[in-house]
Design an enzyme around this catalytic site. Structure first.
Site, PDB file in Angstrom:
ATOM      1  N   HIS A 123       0.869  -1.181   0.000  1.00  0.00           N
ATOM      2  CA  HIS A 123       0.000   0.000   0.000  1.00  0.00           C
ATOM      3  C   HIS A 123       0.899   1.222   0.000  1.00  0.00           C
ATOM      4  O   HIS A 123       1.785   1.368   0.844  1.00  0.00           O
ATOM      5  CB  HIS A 123      -0.911   0.024   1.220  1.00  0.00           C
ATOM      6  CG  HIS A 123      -1.849   1.205   1.216  1.00  0.00           C
ATOM      7  ND1 HIS A 123      -3.095   1.158   0.621  1.00  0.00           N
ATOM      8  CD2 HIS A 123      -1.699   2.469   1.705  1.00  0.00           C
ATOM      9  CE1 HIS A 123      -3.682   2.331   0.749  1.00  0.00           C
ATOM     10  NE2 HIS A 123      -2.863   3.145   1.394  1.00  0.00           N
ATOM     11  N   CYS A 124       0.674   2.119  -0.955  1.00  0.00           N
ATOM     12  CA  CYS A 124       1.528   3.301  -1.122  1.00  0.00           C
ATOM     13  C   CYS A 124       0.765   4.548  -0.702  1.00  0.00           C
ATOM     14  O   CYS A 124      -0.268   4.886  -1.294  1.00  0.00           O
ATOM     15  CB  CYS A 124       1.990   3.419  -2.577  1.00  0.00           C
ATOM     16  SG  CYS A 124       3.048   4.860  -2.866  1.00  0.00           S
ATOM     17  N   VAL A 125       1.276   5.244   0.303  1.00  0.00           N
ATOM     18  CA  VAL A 125       0.610   6.454   0.789  1.00  0.00           C
ATOM     19  C   VAL A 125       0.693   7.570  -0.240  1.00  0.00           C
ATOM     20  O   VAL A 125      -0.174   8.456  -0.272  1.00  0.00           O
ATOM     21  CB  VAL A 125       1.248   6.896   2.122  1.00  0.00           C
ATOM     22  CG1 VAL A 125       2.693   7.329   1.926  1.00  0.00           C
ATOM     23  CG2 VAL A 125       0.439   8.019   2.767  1.00  0.00           C
ATOM     24  N   ASN A 129      -3.367   4.418  -2.519  1.00  0.00           N
ATOM     25  CA  ASN A 129      -3.912   3.234  -3.169  1.00  0.00           C
ATOM     26  C   ASN A 129      -2.946   2.080  -2.964  1.00  0.00           C
ATOM     27  O   ASN A 129      -1.766   2.289  -2.664  1.00  0.00           O
ATOM     28  CB  ASN A 129      -4.103   3.501  -4.665  1.00  0.00           C
ATOM     29  CG  ASN A 129      -5.032   2.498  -5.329  1.00  0.00           C
ATOM     30  OD1 ASN A 129      -5.634   1.648  -4.672  1.00  0.00           O
ATOM     31  ND2 ASN A 129      -5.151   2.597  -6.645  1.00  0.00           N
TER      32      ASN A 129
END
Length: 281
Positions: A123-125, A129
């Site tokens: 999960h990429c801040v 997403n």
């Protein structure tokens, strides 16, 4: 929630906008001049890179990374599924208690998105997403072209700053633009970070691993070596097949911003499907 514009996304877009403006109207215009052939060519190339970066970033942000269908059920007799991922404890098929459905191979539950994601990498801040089956290539292409754009801008920064300093020394002027300093402070760590990130994901792609699978594999390798066995990642099909699985079936489209994914994300080819003669070494 996915698709919402968050503060980190605003930071990314602001940085892109600032670097684009500075590169064109300070670095190129101040050194080569936008009206010259060299200046126009550099501006056109950098603009094309910026467009691809923004487009792929938008895809990575707004595209669903891959949702597990509610009707999914593992078929243990399916000929295209020679292996089934099971729980470490008990050996049962992986079942998500929070989503109330079975997990396909390589799928994981994201606590931030509050659902399971197909072939979840992380999960990429910065995109608010998950990076998964459906948007992994867009994320990778965004980083790839981001690296090229940053290196291009860095070369222009060095050349333009040297030219400006030389002119100041010749005319005893103090016109050195503060934008050079701000651009350098922003550009240097960003370039290094993107290069490291790109190198990491190239390493993963060559072995057909996700970030989650890499960390799981480290533990599996340690446990295998402890009992005298050799651990082999089951989805490693060889370098070319690994690249094709992530970047697409046509080598000519590997660096295109958009391409069709291989498979549905519910089933994956494994090393057990590959003849021994083509087994990765």
């Amino acid at each position: 929630m996915r698709g919402y514009v968050t503060f980190p996304i605003i930071i990314v877009l602001t940085a892109i906008g600032y670097l684009y403006y500075t590169t064109l109207f300070v670095l190129i215009d101040g050194w080569l001049g936008l009206s010259t052939a060299a200046g126009f060519a550099n501006a056109a190339v950098f603009t094309a890179l910026a467009v691809v970066v923004v487009v792929t970033y938008g895809i990575a942000v707004f595209k669903d990374p891959g949702r597990v269908p509610y009707s999914f059920s593992p078929d243990i007799e399916h000929s295209e599924s020679p292996i089934h991922e099971i729980k470490r404890k008990g050996g049962d098929l992986r079942f998500c208690q929070k989503c109330s459905h079975y997990k396909p191979p390589r799928a994981h539950h994201c606590r931030t998105c509050k659902r399971c994601v197909l072939r979840m990498d992380h999960h990429c801040v910065w995109i608010n997403n998950c990076v998964g089956h459906e948007n992994y290539k867009a994320f990778l292409i965004f980083v790839f072209y981001g690296v090229i754009a940053c290196i291009h801008s860095m070369v222009l920064l060095v050349g333009s700053a040297s030219y400006a300093l030389h002119n100041d020394q010749e005319h005893n002027a103090g016109s050195f633009n503060i934008s050079y300093i701000i651009c350098g402070i922003l550009l240097l760590p960003l370039t290094i970070a993107l290069i490291v990130l790109l190198g990491w994901h190239i390493y993963l792609i060559l072995q057909n691993k996700t970030t989650i699978e890499y960390h799981e594999g480290v533990k599996a390798m340690w446990l295998a070596e402890k009992v005298g066995n050799v651990y082999r990642h089951p989805y490693d099909l060889g370098i070319y097949e690994n690249l094709k699985w992530v970047l697409g079936p046509s080598i000519f489209c590997w660096f295109c911003p958009v391409t069709k994914n291989l498979g549905s994300g519910l089933r994956f080819r494994t090393a057990y499907d590959v003849p021994l003669s083509t087994f990765p070494t």
